[in-house]
Write an enzyme that holds these catalytic residues in place. Sequence first.
Site, mmCIF file in Angstrom:
data_model
loop_
_atom_site.group_PDB
_atom_site.id
_atom_site.type_symbol
_atom_site.label_atom_id
_atom_site.label_comp_id
_atom_site.label_asym_id
_atom_site.label_seq_id
_atom_site.Cartn_x
_atom_site.Cartn_y
_atom_site.Cartn_z
ATOM 1 C CG LEU A 114 -2.161 -0.873 1.220
ATOM 2 C CD1 LEU A 114 -1.841 -2.341 1.161
ATOM 3 C CD2 LEU A 114 -3.038 -0.554 2.413
ATOM 4 C CB THR A 151 -2.327 4.060 2.908
ATOM 5 O OG1 THR A 151 -3.166 2.907 2.904
ATOM 6 C CG2 THR A 151 -0.914 3.665 2.493
ATOM 7 C CD GLU A 155 3.288 3.764 4.627
ATOM 8 O OE1 GLU A 155 4.459 3.827 5.070
ATOM 9 O OE2 GLU A 155 2.661 2.690 4.539
ATOM 10 C CG HIS A 158 6.121 3.998 9.144
ATOM 11 N ND1 HIS A 158 6.325 3.276 10.298
ATOM 12 C CD2 HIS A 158 5.329 3.213 8.356
ATOM 13 C CE1 HIS A 158 5.691 2.110 10.214
ATOM 14 N NE2 HIS A 158 5.070 2.052 9.039
ATOM 15 C CG ASP A 174 5.216 0.945 20.289
ATOM 16 O OD1 ASP A 174 5.717 0.919 21.443
ATOM 17 O OD2 ASP A 174 4.059 1.349 20.074
ATOM 18 C CB VAL A 176 5.192 4.454 21.895
ATOM 19 C CG1 VAL A 176 4.101 5.332 22.475
ATOM 20 C CG2 VAL A 176 5.778 5.071 20.627
ATOM 21 C CD GLN A 182 -0.800 -4.391 18.763
ATOM 22 O OE1 GLN A 182 -1.480 -3.524 19.302
ATOM 23 N NE2 GLN A 182 -0.934 -4.703 17.483
HETATM 24 N N1 ARG Z 1 1.474 -1.951 4.883
HETATM 25 C C1 ARG Z 1 1.795 -0.555 4.836
HETATM 26 C C2 ARG Z 1 2.976 -0.213 5.763
HETATM 27 O O1 ARG Z 1 3.438 -0.995 6.540
HETATM 28 C C3 ARG Z 1 0.609 0.347 5.050
HETATM 29 C C4 ARG Z 1 -0.534 -0.131 5.878
HETATM 30 C C5 ARG Z 1 -1.644 0.892 5.872
HETATM 31 N N2 ARG Z 1 -2.853 0.469 6.532
HETATM 32 C C6 ARG Z 1 -4.059 0.988 6.256
HETATM 33 N N3 ARG Z 1 -5.134 0.620 6.926
HETATM 34 N N4 ARG Z 1 -4.218 1.883 5.313
HETATM 35 O O2 ARG Z 1 3.544 0.857 5.741
HETATM 36 ZN ZN ZN Z 2 3.912 0.590 8.269
HETATM 37 CA CA CA Z 3 4.403 0.306 23.463
#
Ligand code: ARG
Ligand code: ZN
Ligand code: CA
Length: 246
Positions: A114, A151, A155, A158, A174, A176, A182
């Site tokens: 994605l 998405t 992103e 990140h 993570d 945080v 989890q």
């Molecule tokens: N798989 C992608 C990533 O790890 C994006 C996931 C986005 N999820 C969503 N619900 N739009 O960066």
């Molecule tokens: Zn991601």
């Molecule tokens: Ca955490």
Amino acid sequence: ADGTVEIPVVFNVLYRTSTENISDARLAEQIAVLNKDFGATNSDVNKIPTEFSSIKAGDTKVRFHLIKTVRKATTKTSWSTNDAMKKSSTGGIDATSPASYFNIWVVGSMGGVLGYATFPESAGTAVDGVVIAAPYFGKTGATSPFNLGRTGTHEVGHYLNLRHIWGDATCGNDFVADTPTQTGSNGGSPTYPLYNTCGGVQRSVMFMNYMDYVYDSAMYMFSAGQRDRMQAVVAAGGARAGLRNL
Ligand code: ARG
Ligand code: ZN
Ligand code: CA
């Protein structure tokens, strides 16, 4: 005046078909989603469970505004995560001043991917930024169940130093403190509450976090710890402080 940082965005659109040549309206729609999600003014913010209301981010005080859109026609049907779209020498579009601008590339397809992003460690380099596949970009004309612009939200998380909420490992970290550990990623549209046990401790997990892998309609929050981590990156002295020097 209230400490909000406005990040200048450059969209780089690589298209083969007219459908892939995302309209200005849809580019604006993606910016609007980011500003709602990062401001906690998203329409589904009220779905945040009471259990998490004391650790929700609220307004992250990060906002986005579009500076420029660069478009280029291509004959490529599919791209991969090898950064080819970020260099004109490999058929892509060179980033515009990545130390000062947040570059986002939109490509027709990356197979099943994605989107992907660089972390702040890559700040200012030629490949710095986010890539999103056109079917998952913006809302209008996007492909369900990834058609709410999230998405982009994921992103950008990140890009602003957020890891996946499960820490990319079984019961991973993570970095945080307030996001409950989890066991792994969640997908689809989980039912709340969802309990995981890590290290012998059972926790109700925050699968509705933008940094999990659930459907767009199932994610609607950042945590306060994630907010602080993102703010530190754009603050004076942070790895992405260059985005404010305009
Ligand atoms: N798989 C992608 C990533 O790890 C994006 C996931 C986005 N999820 C969503 N619900 N739009 O960066
Ligand atoms: Zn991601
Ligand atoms: Ca955490």
